[in-house]
Design a protein around this motif. Structure first.
Motif, mmCIF file in Angstrom:
data_model
loop_
_atom_site.group_PDB
_atom_site.id
_atom_site.type_symbol
_atom_site.label_atom_id
_atom_site.label_comp_id
_atom_site.label_asym_id
_atom_site.label_seq_id
_atom_site.Cartn_x
_atom_site.Cartn_y
_atom_site.Cartn_z
ATOM 1 N N THR A 15 0.772 -1.147 0.056
ATOM 2 C CA THR A 15 0.066 0.028 -0.151
ATOM 3 C C THR A 15 0.698 1.168 0.066
ATOM 4 O O THR A 15 0.705 2.277 -0.727
ATOM 5 N N THR A 18 2.525 1.771 -3.271
ATOM 6 C CA THR A 18 1.303 2.271 -4.105
ATOM 7 C C THR A 18 1.238 3.608 -4.127
ATOM 8 O O THR A 18 1.151 4.491 -4.900
ATOM 9 N N VAL A 19 1.006 4.152 -2.707
ATOM 10 C CA VAL A 19 1.137 5.645 -2.465
ATOM 11 C C VAL A 19 2.146 6.440 -3.058
ATOM 12 O O VAL A 19 1.916 7.608 -3.669
ATOM 13 N N GLU A 22 1.955 6.663 -6.675
ATOM 14 C CA GLU A 22 1.157 7.551 -7.097
ATOM 15 C C GLU A 22 1.305 9.060 -7.087
ATOM 16 O O GLU A 22 1.265 9.965 -8.200
ATOM 17 N N GLN A 25 3.982 9.643 -9.767
ATOM 18 C CA GLN A 25 3.316 10.132 -11.291
ATOM 19 C C GLN A 25 2.342 11.161 -11.232
ATOM 20 O O GLN A 25 2.361 11.895 -12.227
ATOM 21 N N ARG A 26 1.765 11.570 -10.146
ATOM 22 C CA ARG A 26 0.633 12.774 -10.063
ATOM 23 C C ARG A 26 1.213 13.936 -9.481
ATOM 24 O O ARG A 26 0.864 14.979 -9.784
ATOM 25 N N LEU A 29 -0.577 15.640 -3.739
ATOM 26 C CA LEU A 29 -1.821 15.336 -3.997
ATOM 27 C C LEU A 29 -2.473 15.272 -2.434
ATOM 28 O O LEU A 29 -1.565 15.259 -1.231
ATOM 29 N N ASP A 33 -7.234 12.453 -2.127
ATOM 30 C CA ASP A 33 -7.015 12.001 -3.257
ATOM 31 C C ASP A 33 -6.401 10.522 -3.298
ATOM 32 O O ASP A 33 -6.620 9.455 -4.027
ATOM 33 N N LEU A 34 -5.599 10.289 -2.280
ATOM 34 C CA LEU A 34 -4.691 9.197 -2.098
ATOM 35 C C LEU A 34 -5.833 8.021 -1.653
ATOM 36 O O LEU A 34 -5.624 6.845 -1.657
ATOM 37 N N SER A 36 -8.953 7.747 -2.087
ATOM 38 C CA SER A 36 -9.915 7.286 -3.265
ATOM 39 C C SER A 36 -8.874 6.283 -4.184
ATOM 40 O O SER A 36 -9.434 5.137 -4.644
ATOM 41 N N HIS A 37 -7.718 6.428 -4.220
ATOM 42 C CA HIS A 37 -6.938 5.749 -5.105
ATOM 43 C C HIS A 37 -6.540 4.418 -4.636
ATOM 44 O O HIS A 37 -6.670 3.332 -5.221
ATOM 45 N N VAL A 38 -6.174 4.320 -3.199
ATOM 46 C CA VAL A 38 -5.815 2.957 -2.800
ATOM 47 C C VAL A 38 -6.821 2.315 -2.132
ATOM 48 O O VAL A 38 -6.781 0.893 -1.809
#
Length: 110
Positions: A15, A18-19, A22, A25-26, A29, A33-34, A36-38
């Protein structure tokens, strides 16, 4: 080396990795937003962000009631430096593996 241990330990969790991916890439944030993504609850993401922050992998900035996170470039630079410093080890290991595989391949062809 203590900082690298904390960095790798923090990134070992899928996890948290992944954070970080993210954020890389973006860019910066808000925590929402994180979330909702994970696909985890806000408290769970908050705990992961705390580990990343304490390891120096991400930084946090407040803007009113929102918290924004971004990857700390110096932590990524430390990983790159560590990897490059250990490059000869990895290359030697891969060379040994190639030799073993070639040897085994030759044994099967006989």
């Amino acid at each position: 080396m203590n900082n690298m241990t904390r960095t790798f330990a923090a990134l070992a969790d899928p996890t948290r990795l992944t954070v970080v991916e993210e954020l890389m890439q973006r860019g910066e944030l808000p925590a929402g937003d994180l979330v909702s993504h994970v696909g985890m609850s806000p408290p769970a993401v908050s705990r992961h962000l705390k580990v990343l922050r304490e390891a120096g992998v991400v930084t946090q900035r407040a803007d009113g009631t929102k918290r924004y996170y971004r990857v700390a470039p110096e932590s990524m630079r430390a990983i790159v430096d560590w990897t490059i410093a250990h490059r000869s080890f990895w290359e030697a290991s891969l060379d040994r593996l190639d030799a073993i595989l070639a040897e085994e391949g030759g044994a099967h062809n006989e």
